[in-house]
Write a protein that holds these residues in place. Sequence first.
Motif, PDB file in Angstrom:
ATOM      1  N   ALA A  34      42.996  32.016  50.988  1.00  0.00           N
ATOM      2  CA  ALA A  34      41.901  32.903  51.391  1.00  0.00           C
ATOM      3  C   ALA A  34      40.788  32.840  50.347  1.00  0.00           C
ATOM      4  N   VAL A  35      39.548  32.932  50.797  1.00  0.00           N
ATOM      5  CA  VAL A  35      38.391  32.755  49.909  1.00  0.00           C
ATOM      6  C   VAL A  35      37.925  34.110  49.374  1.00  0.00           C
ATOM      7  N   LEU A  36      38.040  34.261  48.057  1.00  0.00           N
ATOM      8  CA  LEU A  36      37.617  35.488  47.394  1.00  0.00           C
ATOM      9  C   LEU A  36      36.121  35.436  47.106  1.00  0.00           C
ATOM     10  N   GLN A  37      35.403  36.497  47.504  1.00  0.00           N
ATOM     11  CA  GLN A  37      33.965  36.576  47.226  1.00  0.00           C
ATOM     12  C   GLN A  37      33.698  37.427  45.988  1.00  0.00           C
ATOM     13  N   THR A  38      34.249  38.631  45.972  1.00  0.00           N
ATOM     14  CA  THR A  38      34.022  39.537  44.846  1.00  0.00           C
ATOM     15  C   THR A  38      35.320  40.245  44.491  1.00  0.00           C
ATOM     16  N   LEU A  39      35.597  40.321  43.191  1.00  0.00           N
ATOM     17  CA  LEU A  39      36.782  41.038  42.719  1.00  0.00           C
ATOM     18  C   LEU A  39      36.328  42.166  41.795  1.00  0.00           C
ATOM     19  N   THR A  43      40.682  46.729  34.524  1.00  0.00           N
ATOM     20  CA  THR A  43      41.127  46.178  33.231  1.00  0.00           C
ATOM     21  C   THR A  43      41.282  44.663  33.353  1.00  0.00           C
ATOM     22  N   VAL A  44      41.019  43.964  32.260  1.00  0.00           N
ATOM     23  CA  VAL A  44      41.103  42.501  32.260  1.00  0.00           C
ATOM     24  C   VAL A  44      42.535  42.034  32.525  1.00  0.00           C
ATOM     25  N   GLY A  45      43.501  42.844  32.153  1.00  0.00           N
ATOM     26  CA  GLY A  45      44.904  42.485  32.377  1.00  0.00           C
ATOM     27  C   GLY A  45      45.219  42.229  33.841  1.00  0.00           C
ATOM     28  N   HIS A  46      44.572  42.972  34.740  1.00  0.00           N
ATOM     29  CA  HIS A  46      44.785  42.766  36.175  1.00  0.00           C
ATOM     30  C   HIS A  46      44.372  41.355  36.580  1.00  0.00           C
ATOM     31  N   VAL A  47      43.261  40.894  36.055  1.00  0.00           N
ATOM     32  CA  VAL A  47      42.710  39.594  36.437  1.00  0.00           C
ATOM     33  C   VAL A  47      43.575  38.456  35.903  1.00  0.00           C
ATOM     34  N   ALA A  58      34.102  33.043  42.463  1.00  0.00           N
ATOM     35  CA  ALA A  58      34.035  34.442  42.902  1.00  0.00           C
ATOM     36  C   ALA A  58      33.278  35.284  41.877  1.00  0.00           C
ATOM     37  N   ASN A  59      32.698  36.361  42.324  1.00  0.00           N
ATOM     38  CA  ASN A  59      32.059  37.319  41.421  1.00  0.00           C
ATOM     39  C   ASN A  59      33.129  38.253  40.870  1.00  0.00           C
ATOM     40  N   LEU A  60      33.248  38.323  39.550  1.00  0.00           N
ATOM     41  CA  LEU A  60      34.207  39.219  38.919  1.00  0.00           C
ATOM     42  C   LEU A  60      33.434  40.383  38.312  1.00  0.00           C
ATOM     43  N   VAL A  61      33.744  41.577  38.795  1.00  0.00           N
ATOM     44  CA  VAL A  61      32.963  42.744  38.393  1.00  0.00           C
ATOM     45  C   VAL A  61      33.874  43.810  37.798  1.00  0.00           C
ATOM     46  N   LYS A  62      33.666  44.087  36.510  1.00  0.00           N
ATOM     47  CA  LYS A  62      34.460  45.131  35.855  1.00  0.00           C
ATOM     48  C   LYS A  62      33.794  46.488  36.093  1.00  0.00           C
ATOM     49  N   VAL A  63      34.585  47.414  36.609  1.00  0.00           N
ATOM     50  CA  VAL A  63      34.070  48.758  36.885  1.00  0.00           C
ATOM     51  C   VAL A  63      35.047  49.786  36.335  1.00  0.00           C
ATOM     52  N   LYS A  64      34.615  51.011  36.245  1.00  0.00           N
ATOM     53  CA  LYS A  64      35.509  52.074  35.790  1.00  0.00           C
ATOM     54  C   LYS A  64      36.582  52.343  36.841  1.00  0.00           C
ATOM     55  N   PHE A  65      37.764  52.719  36.363  1.00  0.00           N
ATOM     56  CA  PHE A  65      38.859  53.026  37.277  1.00  0.00           C
ATOM     57  C   PHE A  65      38.469  54.151  38.241  1.00  0.00           C
ATOM     58  N   GLU A  66      37.642  55.087  37.757  1.00  0.00           N
ATOM     59  CA  GLU A  66      37.204  56.194  38.604  1.00  0.00           C
ATOM     60  C   GLU A  66      36.418  55.693  39.813  1.00  0.00           C
ATOM     61  N   GLU A  67      35.672  54.597  39.625  1.00  0.00           N
ATOM     62  CA  GLU A  67      34.919  54.008  40.741  1.00  0.00           C
ATOM     63  C   GLU A  67      35.874  53.486  41.811  1.00  0.00           C
ATOM     64  N   ILE A  68      36.851  52.693  41.364  1.00  0.00           N
ATOM     65  CA  ILE A  68      37.825  52.135  42.310  1.00  0.00           C
ATOM     66  C   ILE A  68      38.606  53.252  42.994  1.00  0.00           C
ATOM     67  N   LYS A  69      38.925  54.281  42.234  1.00  0.00           N
ATOM     68  CA  LYS A  69      39.667  55.409  42.800  1.00  0.00           C
ATOM     69  C   LYS A  69      38.866  56.087  43.906  1.00  0.00           C
ATOM     70  N   GLY A  79      43.641  49.697  40.652  1.00  0.00           N
ATOM     71  CA  GLY A  79      42.493  49.253  39.867  1.00  0.00           C
ATOM     72  C   GLY A  79      42.067  47.837  40.173  1.00  0.00           C
ATOM     73  N   LEU A  80      42.345  47.365  41.387  1.00  0.00           N
ATOM     74  CA  LEU A  80      42.010  45.988  41.757  1.00  0.00           C
ATOM     75  C   LEU A  80      41.651  45.948  43.240  1.00  0.00           C
ATOM     76  N   ILE A  81      40.426  45.565  43.552  1.00  0.00           N
ATOM     77  CA  ILE A  81      39.972  45.461  44.940  1.00  0.00           C
ATOM     78  C   ILE A  81      39.252  44.126  45.110  1.00  0.00           C
ATOM     79  N   GLY A  82      39.613  43.395  46.150  1.00  0.00           N
ATOM     80  CA  GLY A  82      38.986  42.102  46.418  1.00  0.00           C
ATOM     81  C   GLY A  82      38.283  42.087  47.758  1.00  0.00           C
ATOM     82  N   ILE A  83      37.070  41.545  47.787  1.00  0.00           N
ATOM     83  CA  ILE A  83      36.350  41.325  49.035  1.00  0.00           C
ATOM     84  C   ILE A  83      36.506  39.837  49.371  1.00  0.00           C
ATOM     85  N   PHE A  84      37.129  39.549  50.502  1.00  0.00           N
ATOM     86  CA  PHE A  84      37.410  38.173  50.906  1.00  0.00           C
ATOM     87  C   PHE A  84      36.630  37.808  52.159  1.00  0.00           C
TER      88      PHE A  84
END
Length: 287
Positions: A34-39, A43-47, A58-69, A79-84
């Motif tokens: 599957a083709v990842l567009q944006t991740l 935390t870097v550990g997830h990646v 793919a675009n790798l975008v670090k954001v605050k956990f509160e944003e993802i929540k 803490g990890l969301i991918g747009i495919f």
Amino acid sequence: KVVTIAKSKKFRDHHGKVLLEGQRLIKDALEAGAVLQTLFFSTVGHVKELPEAALKGANLVKVKFEEIKSWSDLVTPQGLIGIFSKPDHTKMSYPAAQLSRSLPLLLICDNIRDPGNLGTILRSAAGAGCEKVLLTKGCVDPWEPKVLRAGMGAHFRLPILSNLDWESVPSNLPACVRVCVADNEDPGARADAASALRGAGRAGSAPRKSKPMAAPEHEDEEGAANACVPNLATQRYYEDWTQAPVAVVIGGETHGLSLEALHLAASTGGKRLVIPVVPGVDSLNSA
């Protein structure tokens, strides 16, 4: 925009995107091609635990956990969301172990509307070694977040063809396939075509709350409509019905099997597969 992709089928279809959340699901998708567009990650550990080669481009975008929540509808976001890009089953590479153990067995979902049911059905189909799954129009979108969660990665283990009309279903089946339909009515309860119609396809049906809409053939009334209902032979699910290749139709939770499913089964010499239940229990869950 992230939230809209997750919640709107119309938006997903228009933009050709799907949202996957959590490490396991994203990793399964990447490994299947599957083709990842944006991740988005917190935390870097997830990646670092994802296949590095699949992240290129793919675009790798670090954001605050509160944003993802705030975007997530999970109780405990990872803490990890991918747009495919919306996966195309013809371009996917499914696991070798899955392909080597697949059976000449197909599953047809007929108006399955509950996301949890569909996800569980897909997961079971992958576990059983189904060759592929066909979803007719009226089924819930397989890329809805609740379906993805319940599927536990099944979306990336076997081909799933969605939004099919009944005219196109035969062209997606193998030659000489036999189509059977799931049913939980007691064979002795079928005295005539009318009683067959009342119980049609209710393996996988919740108690009926209303009559099916649209085609009058679905309604329980006398006359020509009932005469159109095929009279299919019935057998218990544990008796041998796996004459290859075979497809099984599971009907939706509210109205059961459609008339189109019954006609398809009749045209291929298929049967009703019955899972016996205790008298007084109205129906089984679709999955």
